[in-house]
Design an enzyme around this catalytic site. Structure first.
Site, short mmCIF file in Angstrom:
data_model
loop_
_atom_site.label_atom_id
_atom_site.label_comp_id
_atom_site.label_asym_id
_atom_site.label_seq_id
_atom_site.Cartn_x
_atom_site.Cartn_y
_atom_site.Cartn_z
N TYR A 1 37.76 39.10 48.72
CA TYR A 1 36.84 38.27 49.49
C TYR A 1 35.87 39.08 50.35
CZ TYR A 1 39.98 34.41 48.20
OH TYR A 1 40.73 33.49 47.52
N LYS B 1 50.78 42.08 42.34
CA LYS B 1 50.74 42.12 40.88
C LYS B 1 50.54 43.57 40.47
CE LYS B 1 50.88 39.93 36.91
NZ LYS B 1 52.17 39.41 36.42
N ASP C 1 53.15 35.75 39.94
CA ASP C 1 53.50 34.66 39.05
C ASP C 1 54.96 34.25 39.23
OD1 ASP C 1 54.03 37.19 38.08
OD2 ASP C 1 53.59 36.73 36.00
N ASP D 1 45.83 33.10 49.65
CA ASP D 1 45.05 31.86 49.64
C ASP D 1 45.70 30.84 48.72
OD1 ASP D 1 43.03 30.03 49.98
OD2 ASP D 1 41.46 31.24 49.08
N ASP E 1 48.45 27.36 49.80
CA ASP E 1 48.20 25.96 49.41
C ASP E 1 49.40 25.38 48.67
OD1 ASP E 1 45.73 26.03 50.56
OD2 ASP E 1 44.58 25.72 48.73
#
Length: 342
Positions: free
Chosen positions: A132, A179, A212, A236, A240
């Site tokens: 970001y 990851k 994952d 992020d 959620d």
């Protein structure tokens, strides 16, 4: 007098922020609210500026910020968001995004297995680096040969300090999510910093999951997690997910923090929701719980606990908005929580 800057913003932001301010007023905490009502989409459309220098100085001089939401139909320009919320995050070095998820009532959980519904965790998201940052660009834009590049930035300083924060708030465990098997360079840096952090905290249960696998485990058994620490983009997404496991985005609070300076921007995470703005249907709980985080951040722990207890009581009685099974309007739901404070 402690000054709190209030930035209601757009859509349902002013509606829910108003209820949060009323809750803080009810507690008579001696807070002075500086309302920055001109920081909104209308101002951006008129001036091309999301956050003017004078408004930013008012924010900088405050103790902390209670934020609503930004975003409005017709504004597809990412510069608006980057010029308000992202500007505050970077200019004030708010390097931690603190996203708690707590299941206030079992009826709010989408999970079938009641043994694993007890969501009570925090996503600690690195807030100033990663994808970001905005490094990258487009070549041959808007042609069939277009190339688009976004680069992820990780630094030893940035990763180390967010890991330090995660361990500082852990009650029993910290799980690093990355990851690193597929994104090796940044992954190696995170893993190096993680090893150093783990060595210093033998009292905390430490674990590592690929993102994952972490998403799958959160769905299977969210009660297994205490603190999850991860990078900007994974945080992020996972925050959620945990919000939905705890009743939905209308319930979700967050804090953008600089733990060293003590400054924070506190906001519900539901966004501006223009489709229901002005209808009195917005859930104020996320904003009110963000106000509780704000109280905690400025040393008013008893006030934070009182707000959370009032939210819990109101929800248990079903005095809430339709999105979580009630029938109250935004104002009525806010009033129900204030009534529990008395």
């Amino acid at each position: 007098m402690t000054v709190i800057a209030v930035v209601p913003g757009d859509g349902i932001g002013p509606e829910v922020t108003d209820e949060a301010v009323k809750v803080l007023d009810e507690l008579q905490l001696g807070l002075d609210f500086d309302h920055l009502d001109a920081v909104n989409a209308t101002t951006f459309q008129t001036t091309g500026t999301g956050l003017s220098p004078s408004d930013f100085e008012r924010i900088r001089s405050a103790r902390s910020v209670l934020f609503g939401a930004i975003g409005a139909p017709g504004i597809n320009n990412s510069e608006y968001g980057r010029g308000v919320l992202i500007k505050m995050r970077f200019a004030l070095d708010l390097y931690v995004n603190h996203r708690p998820a707590f299941l206030w009532d079992a009826r709010l959980s989408p999970l079938r297995d009641d043994r694993r519904r007890n969501v009570d965790c925090v996503i600690v998201r690195e807030n100033s680096e990663g994808l970001y940052v905005g490094v990258g660009g487009r070549v041959r834009a808007d042609t069939p040969d277009e190339i688009a590049i976004d680069e992820e930035i990780n630094t030893y300083h940035g990763v180390s300090r967010v890991l330090d924060y995660a361990f500082s708030i852990a009650r029993r465990s910290v799980c690093l999510v990355d990851k690193s098997n597929a994104v090796p360079n940044g992954g190696r840096l995170w893993q190096r910093c993680w090893r150093d952090a783990v060595e210093g905290r033998p009292d905390i249960d430490c674990s590592h999951l690929y993102v994952d696998a972490a998403a799958m485990k959160l769905i299977a058994d969210p009660s297994a997690f205490d603190v999850i620490v991860t990078n900007n983009s994974y945080g992020d997404i996972l925050s959620d997910l945990t919000a939905q496991l705890a009743g939905g985005l209308g319930m979700a609070a967050s804090a953008n923090l600089n733990p060293k300076t003590g400054f924070g921007v506190y906001e519900p995470v539901h966004g501006s929701a223009p489709d229901i703005a002005g209808q009195g249907r917005a859930n104020p709980v996320g904003a009110i719980l963000s106000a509780a985080l704000l109280c905690e951040g400025i040393g008013l722990g008893k006030a934070a606990a009182a707000i959370r207890a009032a939210v819990s009581s109101a929800l248990a009685a079903g005095r809430c908005t339709p999105d979580i099974g009630g029938s109250l309007s935004t104002r009525e739901a806010g009033a129900a929580i204030r009534a529990e404070l008395r």
